[in-house]
Design a protein around this motif. Structure first.
Motif, short mmCIF file in Angstrom:
data_model
loop_
_atom_site.label_atom_id
_atom_site.label_comp_id
_atom_site.label_asym_id
_atom_site.label_seq_id
_atom_site.Cartn_x
_atom_site.Cartn_y
_atom_site.Cartn_z
N HIS A 31 0.82 -1.21 0.00
CA HIS A 31 0.00 0.00 0.00
C HIS A 31 0.86 1.26 0.00
O HIS A 31 0.80 2.08 0.91
N THR A 32 1.63 1.42 -1.05
CA THR A 32 2.56 2.53 -1.13
C THR A 32 2.21 3.52 -2.23
O THR A 32 2.73 4.63 -2.27
N GLY A 33 1.33 3.16 -3.15
CA GLY A 33 0.94 4.08 -4.21
C GLY A 33 2.06 4.29 -5.21
O GLY A 33 2.47 3.38 -5.92
N CYS A 34 2.59 5.51 -5.28
CA CYS A 34 3.79 5.86 -6.08
C CYS A 34 3.53 6.13 -7.55
O CYS A 34 4.46 6.07 -8.35
N ARG A 35 2.31 6.44 -7.97
CA ARG A 35 2.10 6.84 -9.35
C ARG A 35 2.35 8.34 -9.49
O ARG A 35 1.89 9.14 -8.66
N LEU A 36 3.07 8.74 -10.52
CA LEU A 36 3.38 10.14 -10.80
C LEU A 36 2.84 10.50 -12.18
O LEU A 36 3.14 9.81 -13.17
N VAL A 37 2.04 11.57 -12.27
CA VAL A 37 1.47 12.00 -13.55
C VAL A 37 1.42 13.53 -13.58
O VAL A 37 1.04 14.16 -12.60
N PHE A 38 1.82 14.09 -14.71
CA PHE A 38 1.63 15.52 -14.92
C PHE A 38 0.27 15.77 -15.55
O PHE A 38 -0.15 15.05 -16.47
N GLY A 39 -0.42 16.80 -15.07
CA GLY A 39 -1.74 17.13 -15.56
C GLY A 39 -1.78 18.53 -16.15
O GLY A 39 -0.73 19.14 -16.41
N PRO A 40 -2.98 19.08 -16.33
CA PRO A 40 -3.12 20.43 -16.88
C PRO A 40 -2.33 21.45 -16.07
O PRO A 40 -2.22 21.36 -14.84
N GLY A 41 -1.77 22.43 -16.76
CA GLY A 41 -0.99 23.45 -16.07
C GLY A 41 0.35 22.95 -15.57
O GLY A 41 0.98 23.59 -14.72
N LYS A 42 0.80 21.80 -16.09
CA LYS A 42 2.09 21.20 -15.69
C LYS A 42 2.15 20.94 -14.19
O LYS A 42 3.22 20.99 -13.57
N LYS A 43 1.00 20.60 -13.60
CA LYS A 43 0.97 20.23 -12.20
C LYS A 43 1.28 18.74 -12.06
O LYS A 43 0.83 17.91 -12.87
N PHE A 105 -5.50 11.49 -17.25
CA PHE A 105 -6.41 12.58 -17.61
C PHE A 105 -7.07 12.28 -18.95
O PHE A 105 -6.40 11.88 -19.91
N GLN A 106 -8.38 12.48 -19.01
CA GLN A 106 -9.11 12.36 -20.27
C GLN A 106 -8.93 13.65 -21.06
O GLN A 106 -9.28 14.74 -20.59
N LYS A 107 -8.39 13.54 -22.25
CA LYS A 107 -8.01 14.72 -23.03
C LYS A 107 -9.17 15.66 -23.29
O LYS A 107 -9.05 16.88 -23.18
N ALA A 108 -10.32 15.12 -23.66
CA ALA A 108 -11.45 15.95 -24.06
C ALA A 108 -12.07 16.72 -22.90
O ALA A 108 -12.66 17.79 -23.10
N THR A 109 -11.93 16.18 -21.68
CA THR A 109 -12.63 16.78 -20.54
C THR A 109 -11.71 17.27 -19.43
O THR A 109 -12.16 18.01 -18.54
N ASN A 110 -10.44 16.83 -19.44
CA ASN A 110 -9.50 17.09 -18.34
C ASN A 110 -9.92 16.43 -17.04
O ASN A 110 -9.41 16.79 -15.97
N LEU A 111 -10.86 15.48 -17.10
CA LEU A 111 -11.21 14.71 -15.90
C LEU A 111 -10.05 13.77 -15.56
O LEU A 111 -9.43 13.18 -16.44
N LEU A 112 -9.79 13.64 -14.25
CA LEU A 112 -8.72 12.77 -13.77
C LEU A 112 -9.33 11.45 -13.30
O LEU A 112 -10.15 11.42 -12.39
#
Length: 350
Positions: A31-43, A105-112
């Motif tokens: 239970h460590t997670g560890c996924r890294l993703v860049f989203g809108p606004g380079k966050k 992230f879904q490209k069309a909606t920016n939903l995560l």
């Protein structure tokens, strides 16, 4: 065990100029997670697991069981939901997670969208919203509670979801726009059609074809690449060629090794009996009737390593044995449920 996230620059085939984004995140073997993703606004979005201490996921003063959000330089965005809250970690974007494994992230909606491991089934696909509480460990599977967000879909038996992606390449037209989920325990790729924030169709690809699949990405050539994870203890069964990185490309054949899934309808609610609690929280490690698994030894006949009397069992359920991978259930279930669970364990251990 502690985790940290670092940013490097890649120059002349070498990683240079390390920058610590976050450090000292409590961790455990599970239970460590560890996924890294860049989203809108380079966050930058970072997932953390509950480190086998479920109630940390509800504690806004801890990093565990959260999705965190950073600027690319490691600073904290001022529009994070708890930025002005002095009793919460300012890095938190959402909380109440058990072990989040995929973000896309879904490209069309920016939903995560997020994939997450549940307790003995109850694996989840969620839409992540700013500041929302996703319930773990207070709710899971098909549970609901005011102020907590239930999953878009849950999967029982477990599929062991890993990395996720929305395929936007042009080499595999039949998959374009679909949410693809690498599945470990499911040994497949789950393909979901998402419209207006709802799952309208789903199917399983490559079922049992290559074993446990952990990671899935779109390459710069537009093809899909995925990796197997068969050397994982204790579920992996590595073959002579494991592990592998594979490329998914059109074959010229109509056969796609796809299997339709039944609509993911909510199951009828079940009374939370001690037997059901045991199945949801304990059986994946201890076996259906304490017969043991590849993770733990059998406890039939009262063969308990940490005390076989009722008081000791209640203590172990309450506080966990986290250095051995057993989570603490204090606060996740009521004292009455812990006592009933202990009585059930004593009954089936005879």
């Amino acid at each position: 065990m502690k985790l940290r996230v670092l940013r490097y620059e890649f120059k002349n085939d070498t990683l240079v100029n390390p920058l610590i984004i976050i450090k000292d995140v409590p961790a455990n073997q599970n239970h460590t997670g560890c996924r890294l993703v860049f989203g809108p606004g380079k966050k930058l979005y970072v997932t953390t697991g509950d480190a086998d201490q479920p109630m940390l996921a509800q504690d806004l003063k801890t990093y565990n069981g959260k999705i965190l959000r950073f600027n690319s330089d490691g600073t904290i965005p001022t529009d994070n939901p708890f930025f002005n809250n002095d009793t919460a970690r300012k890095e938190i974007w959402s909380y109440g997670h058990r072990n989040p494994q995929g973000l896309a992230f879904q490209k069309a909606t920016n939903l995560l969208f997020e994939s997450e491991h549940g307790p003995t089934g109850g694996d989840e696909i969620n839409i992540i919203e700013k500041g929302m509480n996703y319930g773990w460990p207070v709710i899971h599977h098909d549970d609901t509670r005011k102020g907590m967000k239930s999953p878009l879909a849950q999967y029982t038996p477990s599929i062991g979801p890993g990395e996720t992606l929305f395929y936007e390449g042009d080499k595999l037209p039949s998959l374009k726009g679909k949410l693809l989920v690498a599945c470990l325990r499911g040994e497949s790729i789950l393909s979901l059609i998402i419209k207006q924030g709802k799952i309208v169709d789903q199917e399983v690809l490559l079922k049992k074809a290559y074993g446990r699949i952990r990671s899935i990405v779109t390459g710069p050539d537009g093809f899909i690449y995925f990796s197997t994870s068969m050397h994982d203890p204790a579920e992996g069964r590595p073959g002579i060629n494991d592990d592998m990185i594979l490329r998914l490309r059109p074959s010229g054949s109509q056969k796609i090794l796809a299997h339709k899934l039944a609509e993911n309808a909510a199951l009828p609610s079940k009374k939370l009996t001690p037997a059901l609690l045991f199945q949801q929280l304990c059986a994946s490690c201890h076996g259906d009737k304490l017969t043991g698994t590849s993770v733990t030894k059998a406890m039939v006949g009262g063969k308990f390593l940490h005390g076989s009397d009722r008081k000791s069992i209640i203590k172990n359920i309450t506080n966990g044995i986290t250095d051995k991978g057993m989570p603490a259930w204090n606060g996740a279930i009521s004292t009455k449920d812990i006592e009933s669970l202990a009585d059930y364990i004593l009954t089936i251990a005879k």
